[in-house]
Design an enzyme around this catalytic site. Structure first.
Site, PDB file in Angstrom:
ATOM      1  N   ARG A 248     -11.161  61.913   5.672  1.00 39.16           N
ATOM      2  CA  ARG A 248     -12.067  62.749   6.473  1.00 39.16           C
ATOM      3  C   ARG A 248     -13.492  62.652   5.933  1.00 39.16           C
ATOM      4  O   ARG A 248     -14.409  63.177   6.550  1.00 39.16           O
ATOM      5  CB  ARG A 248     -11.648  64.208   6.395  1.00 39.16           C
ATOM      6  CG  ARG A 248     -10.420  64.583   7.201  1.00 39.16           C
ATOM      7  CD  ARG A 248     -10.781  64.948   8.607  1.00 39.16           C
ATOM      8  NE  ARG A 248     -10.228  66.183   9.129  1.00 39.16           N
ATOM      9  CZ  ARG A 248      -8.947  66.491   9.255  1.00 39.16           C
ATOM     10  NH1 ARG A 248      -8.030  65.706   8.794  1.00 39.16           N
ATOM     11  NH2 ARG A 248      -8.587  67.605   9.822  1.00 39.16           N
TER      12      ARG A 248
ATOM     13  N   ARG B 132     -14.426  73.506  13.524  1.00 38.98           N
ATOM     14  CA  ARG B 132     -13.738  72.263  13.157  1.00 38.98           C
ATOM     15  C   ARG B 132     -14.369  71.067  13.862  1.00 38.98           C
ATOM     16  O   ARG B 132     -14.474  69.985  13.296  1.00 38.98           O
ATOM     17  CB  ARG B 132     -12.259  72.342  13.531  1.00 38.98           C
ATOM     18  CG  ARG B 132     -11.443  73.116  12.516  1.00 38.98           C
ATOM     19  CD  ARG B 132     -10.132  73.540  13.092  1.00 38.98           C
ATOM     20  NE  ARG B 132      -9.164  72.482  13.229  1.00 38.98           N
ATOM     21  CZ  ARG B 132      -8.143  72.509  14.089  1.00 38.98           C
ATOM     22  NH1 ARG B 132      -7.983  73.522  14.903  1.00 38.98           N
ATOM     23  NH2 ARG B 132      -7.287  71.523  14.120  1.00 38.98           N
TER      24      ARG B 132
ATOM     25  N   ARG C 288      -1.951  78.824  15.430  1.00 37.77           N
ATOM     26  CA  ARG C 288      -2.490  78.741  14.072  1.00 37.77           C
ATOM     27  C   ARG C 288      -3.865  79.392  14.014  1.00 37.77           C
ATOM     28  O   ARG C 288      -4.624  79.357  14.969  1.00 37.77           O
ATOM     29  CB  ARG C 288      -2.611  77.269  13.642  1.00 37.77           C
ATOM     30  CG  ARG C 288      -1.316  76.721  13.112  1.00 37.77           C
ATOM     31  CD  ARG C 288      -1.322  75.215  12.871  1.00 37.77           C
ATOM     32  NE  ARG C 288      -2.617  74.575  12.750  1.00 37.77           N
ATOM     33  CZ  ARG C 288      -2.808  73.273  12.973  1.00 37.77           C
ATOM     34  NH1 ARG C 288      -1.800  72.501  13.319  1.00 37.77           N
ATOM     35  NH2 ARG C 288      -3.998  72.741  12.850  1.00 37.77           N
TER      36      ARG C 288
ATOM     37  N   LYS D  14      -4.298  62.785  18.221  1.00 38.08           N
ATOM     38  CA  LYS D  14      -3.984  61.748  17.234  1.00 38.08           C
ATOM     39  C   LYS D  14      -2.670  62.023  16.517  1.00 38.08           C
ATOM     40  O   LYS D  14      -2.007  61.097  16.079  1.00 38.08           O
ATOM     41  CB  LYS D  14      -5.143  61.521  16.267  1.00 38.08           C
ATOM     42  CG  LYS D  14      -5.431  62.651  15.318  1.00 38.08           C
ATOM     43  CD  LYS D  14      -6.569  62.219  14.402  1.00 38.08           C
ATOM     44  CE  LYS D  14      -7.257  63.385  13.730  1.00 38.08           C
ATOM     45  NZ  LYS D  14      -6.417  64.417  13.168  1.00 38.08           N
TER      46      LYS D  14
ATOM     47  N   ARG E 261      -2.769  75.409  22.571  1.00 37.29           N
ATOM     48  CA  ARG E 261      -1.752  74.872  21.675  1.00 37.29           C
ATOM     49  C   ARG E 261      -0.937  75.927  20.961  1.00 37.29           C
ATOM     50  O   ARG E 261      -1.463  76.957  20.562  1.00 37.29           O
ATOM     51  CB  ARG E 261      -2.456  74.090  20.568  1.00 37.29           C
ATOM     52  CG  ARG E 261      -2.411  72.641  20.791  1.00 37.29           C
ATOM     53  CD  ARG E 261      -2.850  72.001  19.519  1.00 37.29           C
ATOM     54  NE  ARG E 261      -3.185  70.632  19.792  1.00 37.29           N
ATOM     55  CZ  ARG E 261      -3.593  69.783  18.885  1.00 37.29           C
ATOM     56  NH1 ARG E 261      -3.744  70.183  17.642  1.00 37.29           N
ATOM     57  NH2 ARG E 261      -3.866  68.555  19.201  1.00 37.29           N
TER      58      ARG E 261
END
Ligand code: ADP
Length: 221
Positions: free
Chosen positions: A88, A171, A160, A13, A127
């Protein structure tokens, strides 16, 4: 025009949001990026957010809402914005409606980019993010020209804390628990748009962005 992006972490997204915002001349507002910026500058807000972010948990609503409200007041938000990562929670969704209402605006579209979770876990593990400009790479599908270095700004690429597998799992759990409420919320307002993406769907979030843009330019709504 205000577009809310729904979709799990790793659904792409962020990529879709940047493309849509740029092409439609909207501000791109990512609450994750705003938190990380605060963290980098060691602001009180950043330090407060860190304890939640490192665990993959949501930062409390009041802190997040205050930060977003101040961002919406900035000068680049003239034509509207693409909101990436906000709301959220139900509380955030309701407060967004109040904020936009005060500005004479509303959420025009909630775009839900739907990617299967098993594809996401693998994707996030691959990532890397740039410390300098937050550009995102995938070491398999979209590697930088030179390993560990950002093509755009020459910054250092890193994984990260919240891209590590155990945190990703958390998550996704957090997302699963909170997304149903938001999906129902925007569905009831008739602004929900769900688009499948990922390997099985045979298209990327970038393809979804292009499709949505075309429709908006052709007078969607
Ligand atoms: P993701 O890839 O999970 O979408 P983000 O970069 O959007 O990641 O967000 C990173 C972290 O920042 C989240 O895990 C959460 O701790 C915090 N965060 C971002 N947006 C919000 C929000 N709207 N409400 C609460 N916490 C948020």
């Amino acid at each position: 025009m205000y577009i809310v992006l729904l979709g799990a972490p790793g659904s792409g997204k962020g990529t879709a949001g940047k493309v849509i915002a740029e092409d439609l001349n909207l501000a791109h507002i990512s609450t994750g990026d705003l938190f990380r910026e605060n963290l980098k500058n060691e602001t009180p807000l950043g330090l407060e957010a860190k304890q939640y972010m490192d665990k993959g948990e949501l930062v409390p609503d009041d802190v997040t809402i205050r930060m977003l409200k101040s961002r919406l007041g900035e000068s680049d938000v003239v034509n509207g914005a693409v909101l990436d990562g906000f709301p959220r929670t139900g509380v955030q969704a309701k407060s967004l409606d109040v904020m936009l209402n005060e500005m004479g605006a509303k959420v025009d579209m909630a775009l839900n980019i739907d990617v299967p979770f098993d594809e996401i876990v693998e994707r996030i593990a691959n990532r890397r993010s740039c410390r300098g400009c937050s550009e995102i790479y995938n070491v398999v599908f979209n590697p930088p020209k030179q390993e560990g270095i950002c093509d755009k700004c020459g910054g250092e690429l890193y994984q990260r804390e919240d891209q590590k597998p155990e945190v990703v799992q958390n998550r996704l759990e957090v997302y699963k628990n909170s997304s149903a409420e938001l999906i129902n919320y925007y569905d009831a307002k008739h602004v929900l748009r769900t688009e499948k993406a990922g390997d099985k769907a045979g298209r990327t979030s970038y393809d979804v962005a292009e499709k949505i843009e075309k429709e908006i330019k052709n007078g969607w709504n």
